[in-house]
Motif scaffolding. Sequence first.
Motif, PDB file in Angstrom:
ATOM      1  N   THR A   4       0.806  -1.114   0.306  1.00 22.70           N
ATOM      2  CA  THR A   4       0.188  -0.005   0.219  1.00 22.70           C
ATOM      3  C   THR A   4       1.042   1.063   0.148  1.00 22.70           C
ATOM      4  OG1 THR A   4      -2.147  -1.182   1.448  1.00 22.70           O
ATOM      5  CG2 THR A   4      -1.745   1.257   1.306  1.00 22.70           C
ATOM      6  N   PRO A   5       0.722   2.192  -0.901  1.00 25.45           N
ATOM      7  CA  PRO A   5       1.590   3.442  -0.562  1.00 25.45           C
ATOM      8  C   PRO A   5       1.823   4.525   0.528  1.00 25.45           C
ATOM      9  CG  PRO A   5      -0.369   2.947  -3.065  1.00 25.45           C
ATOM     10  CD  PRO A   5      -0.013   2.428  -1.417  1.00 25.45           C
ATOM     11  N   PRO A   6       2.320   4.376   1.125  1.00 26.43           N
ATOM     12  CA  PRO A   6       2.191   4.995   2.434  1.00 26.43           C
ATOM     13  C   PRO A   6       1.692   6.130   2.525  1.00 26.43           C
ATOM     14  CG  PRO A   6       4.838   5.620   1.304  1.00 26.43           C
ATOM     15  CD  PRO A   6       3.334   4.810   0.262  1.00 26.43           C
ATOM     16  N   GLY A   7       1.068   6.908   1.641  1.00 26.84           N
ATOM     17  CA  GLY A   7       0.266   8.219   2.290  1.00 26.84           C
ATOM     18  C   GLY A   7      -1.651   7.169   2.471  1.00 26.84           C
ATOM     19  N   HIS A   8      -1.237   6.126   2.373  1.00 23.68           N
ATOM     20  CA  HIS A   8      -2.822   5.982   2.470  1.00 23.68           C
ATOM     21  C   HIS A   8      -3.248   5.676   3.468  1.00 23.68           C
ATOM     22  CE1 HIS A   8      -4.280   4.217  -2.220  1.00 23.68           C
ATOM     23  NE2 HIS A   8      -3.232   5.189  -1.878  1.00 23.68           N
ATOM     24  N   ASP A   9      -4.202   6.179   4.298  1.00 21.14           N
ATOM     25  CA  ASP A   9      -4.655   5.732   5.472  1.00 21.14           C
ATOM     26  C   ASP A   9      -5.248   5.090   6.474  1.00 21.14           C
ATOM     27  OD1 ASP A   9      -7.569   6.099   5.153  1.00 21.14           O
ATOM     28  OD2 ASP A   9      -7.304   8.152   5.212  1.00 21.14           O
ATOM     29  N   THR A  10      -5.129   3.521   5.472  1.00 17.99           N
ATOM     30  CA  THR A  10      -5.682   2.357   5.724  1.00 17.99           C
ATOM     31  C   THR A  10      -4.783   1.104   4.619  1.00 17.99           C
ATOM     32  OG1 THR A  10      -7.337   0.710   6.099  1.00 17.99           O
ATOM     33  CG2 THR A  10      -7.392   2.317   4.713  1.00 17.99           C
ATOM     34  N   ASP A  11      -5.270  -0.036   4.434  1.00 19.57           N
ATOM     35  CA  ASP A  11      -5.145  -0.625   3.526  1.00 19.57           C
ATOM     36  C   ASP A  11      -5.884  -1.782   2.918  1.00 19.57           C
ATOM     37  OD1 ASP A  11      -1.353  -1.551   4.625  1.00 19.57           O
ATOM     38  OD2 ASP A  11      -1.952  -2.130   5.864  1.00 19.57           O
ATOM     39  N   PRO A  12      -6.791  -1.327   1.492  1.00 21.88           N
ATOM     40  CA  PRO A  12      -7.356  -1.445   0.723  1.00 21.88           C
ATOM     41  C   PRO A  12      -7.238  -2.919   0.565  1.00 21.88           C
ATOM     42  CG  PRO A  12      -6.729   0.332  -0.412  1.00 21.88           C
ATOM     43  CD  PRO A  12      -5.718  -0.183   1.001  1.00 21.88           C
ATOM     44  N   GLU A  13      -6.379  -3.611   0.264  1.00 18.95           N
ATOM     45  CA  GLU A  13      -6.257  -5.067   0.725  1.00 18.95           C
ATOM     46  C   GLU A  13      -6.574  -6.095   1.753  1.00 18.95           C
ATOM     47  OE1 GLU A  13      -5.340  -8.986  -1.311  1.00 18.95           O
ATOM     48  OE2 GLU A  13      -6.259  -6.972  -1.780  1.00 18.95           O
ATOM     49  N   GLY A  14      -6.453  -4.917   2.523  1.00 13.07           N
ATOM     50  CA  GLY A  14      -6.521  -5.859   3.520  1.00 13.07           C
ATOM     51  C   GLY A  14      -8.237  -5.788   4.354  1.00 13.07           C
ATOM     52  N   LEU A  15      -8.997  -4.697   3.874  1.00 15.74           N
ATOM     53  CA  LEU A  15     -10.129  -4.705   4.477  1.00 15.74           C
ATOM     54  C   LEU A  15     -10.875  -4.862   3.435  1.00 15.74           C
ATOM     55  CD1 LEU A  15     -10.644   0.094   4.087  1.00 15.74           C
ATOM     56  CD2 LEU A  15     -10.359  -1.760   5.948  1.00 15.74           C
ATOM     57  N   ARG A  16     -10.435  -5.339   2.076  1.00 16.17           N
ATOM     58  CA  ARG A  16     -10.852  -6.507   0.889  1.00 16.17           C
ATOM     59  C   ARG A  16     -10.816  -7.659   1.797  1.00 16.17           C
ATOM     60  NH1 ARG A  16      -9.634 -10.323  -2.275  1.00 16.17           N
ATOM     61  NH2 ARG A  16      -7.420 -10.607  -1.725  1.00 16.17           N
ATOM     62  N   LEU A  17     -10.138  -8.034   2.025  1.00 11.02           N
ATOM     63  CA  LEU A  17      -9.916  -9.367   2.755  1.00 11.02           C
ATOM     64  C   LEU A  17     -10.369  -9.627   4.498  1.00 11.02           C
ATOM     65  CD1 LEU A  17      -5.882 -10.208   3.195  1.00 11.02           C
ATOM     66  CD2 LEU A  17      -7.988 -11.284   1.556  1.00 11.02           C
ATOM     67  N   LEU A  18     -10.938  -8.271   5.471  1.00 11.48           N
ATOM     68  CA  LEU A  18     -11.926  -8.285   5.682  1.00 11.48           C
ATOM     69  C   LEU A  18     -13.119  -8.446   5.784  1.00 11.48           C
ATOM     70  CD1 LEU A  18     -12.454  -7.754   9.229  1.00 11.48           C
ATOM     71  CD2 LEU A  18     -12.861  -4.724   7.987  1.00 11.48           C
ATOM     72  N   ALA A  19     -13.721  -8.183   4.558  1.00  9.62           N
ATOM     73  CA  ALA A  19     -15.151  -7.958   4.174  1.00  9.62           C
ATOM     74  C   ALA A  19     -15.404  -9.720   4.041  1.00  9.62           C
ATOM     75  CB  ALA A  19     -15.224  -7.956   2.693  1.00  9.62           C
ATOM     76  N   GLU A  20     -14.436 -11.107   3.611  1.00  8.09           N
ATOM     77  CA  GLU A  20     -14.631 -11.857   3.124  1.00  8.09           C
ATOM     78  C   GLU A  20     -14.683 -13.086   4.642  1.00  8.09           C
ATOM     79  OE1 GLU A  20     -11.204 -13.465   0.595  1.00  8.09           O
ATOM     80  OE2 GLU A  20     -12.460 -11.898  -1.065  1.00  8.09           O
ATOM     81  N   GLY A  21     -13.784 -12.329   5.512  1.00  8.28           N
ATOM     82  CA  GLY A  21     -13.552 -12.772   7.181  1.00  8.28           C
ATOM     83  C   GLY A  21     -13.192 -12.323   7.440  1.00  8.28           C
ATOM     84  N   SER A  22     -12.965 -12.941   9.444  1.00  4.99           N
ATOM     85  CA  SER A  22     -12.069 -12.259  10.149  1.00  4.99           C
ATOM     86  C   SER A  22     -10.674 -12.950  10.653  1.00  4.99           C
ATOM     87  CB  SER A  22     -12.487 -12.673  11.721  1.00  4.99           C
ATOM     88  OG  SER A  22     -13.063 -13.455  11.336  1.00  4.99           O
ATOM     89  N   MET A  23     -10.104 -14.092   9.760  1.00  2.00           N
ATOM     90  CA  MET A  23      -9.251 -13.992   9.372  1.00  2.00           C
ATOM     91  C   MET A  23      -8.362 -14.562   7.906  1.00  2.00           C
ATOM     92  SD  MET A  23      -7.444 -14.322  12.537  1.00  2.00           S
ATOM     93  CE  MET A  23      -6.403 -16.058  12.886  1.00  2.00           C
ATOM     94  N   ALA A  24      -7.750 -14.487   7.726  1.00  6.98           N
ATOM     95  CA  ALA A  24      -6.956 -14.779   6.043  1.00  6.98           C
ATOM     96  C   ALA A  24      -5.650 -15.398   5.918  1.00  6.98           C
ATOM     97  CB  ALA A  24      -7.424 -13.463   5.718  1.00  6.98           C
ATOM     98  N   ARG A  25      -5.480 -16.051   6.001  1.00 10.13           N
ATOM     99  CA  ARG A  25      -3.885 -17.023   5.102  1.00 10.13           C
ATOM    100  C   ARG A  25      -3.162 -15.463   3.847  1.00 10.13           C
ATOM    101  NH1 ARG A  25      -2.034 -20.105   8.416  1.00 10.13           N
ATOM    102  NH2 ARG A  25      -0.857 -22.311   6.865  1.00 10.13           N
ATOM    103  N   ALA A  26      -2.012 -16.004   4.468  1.00 13.28           N
ATOM    104  CA  ALA A  26      -1.253 -15.089   4.082  1.00 13.28           C
ATOM    105  C   ALA A  26       0.186 -15.192   3.546  1.00 13.28           C
ATOM    106  CB  ALA A  26      -1.018 -13.340   4.155  1.00 13.28           C
ATOM    107  N   ARG A  27       0.735 -14.500   2.618  1.00 11.93           N
ATOM    108  CA  ARG A  27       2.238 -15.427   2.243  1.00 11.93           C
ATOM    109  C   ARG A  27       3.457 -13.947   2.716  1.00 11.93           C
ATOM    110  NH1 ARG A  27       4.511 -13.148  -1.719  1.00 11.93           N
ATOM    111  NH2 ARG A  27       3.206 -12.681  -3.219  1.00 11.93           N
TER     112      ARG A  27
END
Length: 402
Positions: A17-40
């Motif tokens: 995520t570009p550092p100027g963003h106040d949150t992580d869009p990818e994190g919000l997308r994953l949150l919409a799918e579930g409270s836990m997610a697998r990542a690498r």
Amino acid sequence: MTETQAVSTLPAFPFDTPPGHDTDPEGLRLLAEGSMARARMAEGGKEVWLALGYHANRQVMSDLRFARQPVTSPDAPVTVPALVGVTDVISVMDPPKHTRVRRLLAAAFTPRMVERLRPRIQSIIDDLLDGFDSFDKPSDLMEMFFAPLPITVICELLGVPESDRSNLRGWAHRFMTAGAPEEMATTHQEVGAYLAGLVAAKRAHPADDLTTALVEVHDEGDRLTEAELVINIQTLLVAGFETTLNQFSNGIVALSRNPGQFDLLRRNPELADNAVEELLRYDKQILATIPWIAAEEVDIDGYLIEAGDAVIGVPNIANRDPAVFENPNQLDITRANASQHLSFTHGPHFCIGAQLARTEMRMALAALVRRYPELDVAVPHTELEWRQSAAVRALWRLPVTW
């Protein structure tokens, strides 16, 4: 699909995520799918769990079946190079050692001590605001106000002589910038040697400061060891300066990007206390947190975490969980439950300096908008320069007019 192929398709963390963003869009997308997610992991590619939901984060932060100490091993499921071999800093301790050290630290760094600092903090704030007239417009608010306030407060609290503060400021900055391992090792050695000398000086000549209190604190004959003193004072220094500085500056940017909220605060400076809580909730600060390692099989919201699995909490995404915060992507300085954010974490590892940080930010924000209600960012937000390799979301400078 092979196991290697399956891992390669997982989202990378930390998020790109570009550092100027106040949150992580990818994190919000994953949150919409579930409270836990697998990542690498972006470096090394090891597979981890991400705790994204609010309640999932709280469970990981407070459930004693998750441990921190294993991440200090080079053979950990997720290796944090800066922590390998580190055993005496409170953030990577587990009970019973954590319980013991936390008790001793808390006995010295008390709420009463922070309250006693209020008049001095207000004096520092007033002096800095008085000095605005000597600056040209626009000028860098970080150098004018947000950097000198926390470094002065934390150094006075620790009993650091004024002549040494510029060195400590440089060290704190280098700790929060992801430099080469050799540079980080040199910084650790330099600040460790300095703080060992400070501890020795306070032991020989006690004073009314936190370092002396930490040297002298005891509980049934138990005291902090020399190594515990030095590394935990170092942690207080870095957290007390660098993270507070960046939260200050990021908060002004967030308010400037939400002019209706900024105007509401200008008209009602008494909202500063709640505004600080909302800014702590709304703004991403730490880019990556220390992993937890499951000591046994644990269920989190129906997700089975196996023994040995690494779990990384992502508080800035948990702070946007719509199950807890209504319209979570909206900045609202009147939000009733803003203080429920997890920016200071939760449970046994709740930030020991949270009260000091809150006190400084609340007093500074209220004084700033009362004294200079016209203050605002002086350049288009797209022209703000963000550090690209920092461990925290941080600006290089914040040009403002007032």
